[in-house]
Design an enzyme around this catalytic site. Structure first.
Site, PDB file in Angstrom:
ATOM      1  N   GLU A 160       0.795  -1.236   0.000  1.00 12.78           N
ATOM      2  CA  GLU A 160       0.000   0.000   0.000  1.00 12.78           C
ATOM      3  C   GLU A 160       0.830   1.290   0.000  1.00 12.78           C
ATOM      4  O   GLU A 160       0.584   2.198   0.791  1.00 12.78           O
ATOM      5  CB  GLU A 160      -0.963  -0.003   1.194  1.00 12.78           C
ATOM      6  CG  GLU A 160      -1.888  -1.200   1.184  1.00 12.78           C
ATOM      7  CD  GLU A 160      -2.843  -1.259   2.375  1.00 12.78           C
ATOM      8  OE1 GLU A 160      -2.860  -0.310   3.173  1.00 12.78           O
ATOM      9  OE2 GLU A 160      -3.550  -2.269   2.496  1.00 12.78           O
ATOM     10  N   ASN A 202       1.975  -5.126  -3.186  1.00 12.08           N
ATOM     11  CA  ASN A 202       0.568  -5.405  -2.889  1.00 12.08           C
ATOM     12  C   ASN A 202      -0.181  -4.111  -2.600  1.00 12.08           C
ATOM     13  O   ASN A 202       0.318  -3.258  -1.854  1.00 12.08           O
ATOM     14  CB  ASN A 202       0.521  -6.324  -1.643  1.00 12.08           C
ATOM     15  CG  ASN A 202      -0.845  -6.885  -1.357  1.00 12.08           C
ATOM     16  OD1 ASN A 202      -1.500  -7.437  -2.238  1.00 12.08           O
ATOM     17  ND2 ASN A 202      -1.297  -6.751  -0.116  1.00 12.08           N
ATOM     18  N   HIS A 238     -10.609  -5.765  -2.153  1.00 14.16           N
ATOM     19  CA  HIS A 238     -11.668  -5.550  -1.162  1.00 14.16           C
ATOM     20  C   HIS A 238     -12.798  -4.840  -1.909  1.00 14.16           C
ATOM     21  O   HIS A 238     -12.731  -3.635  -2.158  1.00 14.16           O
ATOM     22  CB  HIS A 238     -11.153  -4.689  -0.003  1.00 14.16           C
ATOM     23  CG  HIS A 238     -10.078  -5.356   0.793  1.00 14.16           C
ATOM     24  ND1 HIS A 238     -10.309  -6.478   1.550  1.00 14.16           N
ATOM     25  CD2 HIS A 238      -8.764  -5.074   0.938  1.00 14.16           C
ATOM     26  CE1 HIS A 238      -9.190  -6.859   2.144  1.00 14.16           C
ATOM     27  NE2 HIS A 238      -8.237  -6.026   1.784  1.00 14.16           N
ATOM     28  N   GLU A 265      -6.405 -10.399  -1.193  1.00 16.04           N
ATOM     29  CA  GLU A 265      -7.194 -10.140   0.021  1.00 16.04           C
ATOM     30  C   GLU A 265      -8.682 -10.062  -0.305  1.00 16.04           C
ATOM     31  O   GLU A 265      -9.414  -9.230   0.232  1.00 16.04           O
ATOM     32  CB  GLU A 265      -6.731  -8.835   0.689  1.00 16.04           C
ATOM     33  CG  GLU A 265      -5.262  -8.822   1.038  1.00 16.04           C
ATOM     34  CD  GLU A 265      -4.821  -7.582   1.797  1.00 16.04           C
ATOM     35  OE1 GLU A 265      -5.685  -6.851   2.328  1.00 16.04           O
ATOM     36  OE2 GLU A 265      -3.594  -7.345   1.850  1.00 16.04           O
ATOM     37  N   ASP A 267     -12.453  -9.950  -0.613  1.00 18.09           N
ATOM     38  CA  ASP A 267     -13.731 -10.024   0.096  1.00 18.09           C
ATOM     39  C   ASP A 267     -14.689  -9.081  -0.617  1.00 18.09           C
ATOM     40  O   ASP A 267     -14.268  -8.120  -1.266  1.00 18.09           O
ATOM     41  CB  ASP A 267     -13.611  -9.746   1.610  1.00 18.09           C
ATOM     42  CG  ASP A 267     -12.859  -8.492   1.973  1.00 18.09           C
ATOM     43  OD1 ASP A 267     -12.720  -7.578   1.120  1.00 18.09           O
ATOM     44  OD2 ASP A 267     -12.399  -8.383   3.130  1.00 18.09           O
TER      45      ASP A 267
END
Ligand code: G3I
Length: 448
Positions: A160, A202, A238, A265, A267
């Site tokens: 990030e 990432n 996400h 990641e 979701d």
């Protein structure tokens, strides 16, 4: 604003049709039906993983699902800087090792997450800056990667580091302020410490072709061209109630740079589209031959960091949701198994046009921090130089995302490799800090 709120807002804003563009060179194989996510993904040489927490490994429902369904694990928090080096030079691997051993004993891959990140730093690191922080950060990368040497499939070396919004620039952070080369220094240190691990960058809000993902794309292209060791890019994913129509195309353009891509990641907010969005992401990964696997960020809805959004594949009781079935069906429908055809990116961008530059000043430590936005005119620019004359008594003490000439009086800032190309009407950012008083709000900009 909390990163989580920012992220969700941007994801929702990006909601669009879930059209997936078919890969042109891919060979689509039809896998036989497998009954678990990991086994089905393995049929096309991929993994299907979950982020897990050491504190939940005593929960029998949790571990049953984990051991049955997944063939990769990522520590949700246990390998982060605050967990692994709570005091400077004193390393703590107990919980990280629990995740590692859980994964290895189950025959799973282990993704390492994350060596350097602006968040979840131990207090002692938060209070460092400059050379002391840089040295501490690189030592951290070296020590942690060395501890897990030979056992980690892929490391999120840097997490990030890019800003949200339209700048495509680096995020301001204590690490960024140690110098723009901190990311490549981290990757070089990680490679030296664990040559077998794949080294990933990432990030989130990169779930389509947008300014942020393009900033990262330009960095990866630069790294590949200069031999900085990078093997993969993680797309956190996400997601809200929609998915960007360029999701697959975005994965593919990174793969075409010669790196693996991974969904790291995943979701998805529960809503009418949840199962479809999960399927769309799965199909996109299967259609990109260098997409090596998918990780969901938790197992049951009650394990999720997104409390109340029910964003995962199992409900709080451990029952399979419709989203689970849609992912399994997509995996069983098969994916590409051919090795990638790597096409180097074009290196002949258009001749540049005009640009402008505006500056935002903030007081800092008796001096100032200047964030400069460079905006292209009606034509794309292929390199830029910003010039100004600093007030008497002002001296530059640090620069990021640009290379400066001079530190006082007449100074200039030239783009670095990854942010020189700005599309028509688009913008990028760089910054500098200095003593005394900063420049005025409008700087001269010349396009190459
Ligand atoms: O373990 C302590 C506990 O002892 C204490 O009582 C409690 C009080 O707040 O905190 C507990 O630690 C929390 C930890 O999760 C474990 O539950 C931290 O406060 C909390 O900040 C931490 O949140 C994690 C978050 O990263 C930190 O930024 C989430 O679990 C984790 O899912 C989340 O993961 C991030 C990825 O690393 C990077 N990408 C985004 C993703 C979601 O934010």
């Amino acid at each position: 604003m909390s990163p989580r709120i920012t992220r969700r807002r941007l994801v929702l804003a990006a909601a669009a049709a879930s059209t997936v563009i078919a890969a042109s060179v891919a060979v689509i194989g039809t896998a036989e039906a497998a009954s678990t996510l990991g086994a089905s993904a393995a049929q096309s040489g991929r993994y299907f993983g979950a982020a897990i927490a050491a504190g939940r490994l005593g929960d029998s429902t949790y571990t049953r699902i984990l051991n049955t369904e997944f063939n990769s694990v990522t520590p949700e928090n246990e390998m982060k800087w605050d967990a692994t080096e709570p005091q400077q030079g004193r390393f703590s691997f107990t919980n990280g090792d629990r995740i590692l051993n859980q994964g290895l004993s189950n025959g799973s891959k282990v993704r390492g997450h994350a060596l350097l990140w602006h968040a979840q730093q131990p207090g002692w690191a938060q209070s460092l800056s400059g050379t002391a922080l840089r040295n501490a950060a690189i030592n951290h990368v070296t020590q942690v990667a060395a501890h897990y040497k030979g056992k980690i499939y892929a490391w999120d070396v840097v997490n990030e580091a890019f800003a949200d919004g339209g700048s495509g620039a680096r995020r301001d952070s204590n690490l960024q302020r140690t110098g723009n080369d901190w990311i490549e220094a981290a990757f070089r240190a990680a490679r030296a410490a664990d040559p077998a691990a794949k080294l990933c960058y990432n990030d989130y809000n990169t779930d389509g072709i947008n300014a942020k993902s393009t900033g990262i794309y330009n960095m990866v292209r630069d790294f590949k061209s200069r031999g900085v060791p990078i093997d993969c890019v993680g797309f956190q994913s996400h997601l809200g109630t929609g998915i960007d129509s360029s999701y697959q195309a975005n994965l593919q353009r990174f793969a075409d740079l010669g790196v693996d891509v991974q969904i790291t990641e995943l979701d998805v907010a529960q809503g009418g589209n949840q199962a479809n969005i999960y399927a769309t992401v799965t199909k996109a990964c299967l259609a990109v031959s260098r997409c090596t696997g998918i990780t969901v960020w938790g197992i049951r809805d009650t394990d999720s960091w997104r409390g109340g959004e029910n964003p995962l594949l199992f409900d709080g009781s451990g029952n399979k949701k419709a989203a689970y079935t849609s992912v399994l069906n997509a995996l069983n429908a098969g994916g590409t198994t051919t090795p990638p055809t790597t096409t180097p990116p074009t290196t002949n961008p258009p001749t540049g046009g005009a640009c402008s530059a505006t500056v935002t000043l903030n007081s800092w430590n008796g001096g100032y921090v200047a964030n400069v936005r460079v905006t292209a005119g009606s034509a794309a620019v292929n390199g830029w130089t910003v010039t100004t004359t600093l007030p008497s008594g002002s001296a530059i003490t640090g620069v990021w995302s640009a290379t400066n000439t001079g530190t006082s009086g007449a100074v200039s800032f030239r783009n670095v490799a990854y942010n020189g190309q700005v599309p028509a009407g688009g913008s990028t950012e760089f910054g500098f800090q200095g003593t005394g008083t900063g420049p005025g709000t409008s700087l001269a900009c010349a396009a190459a």
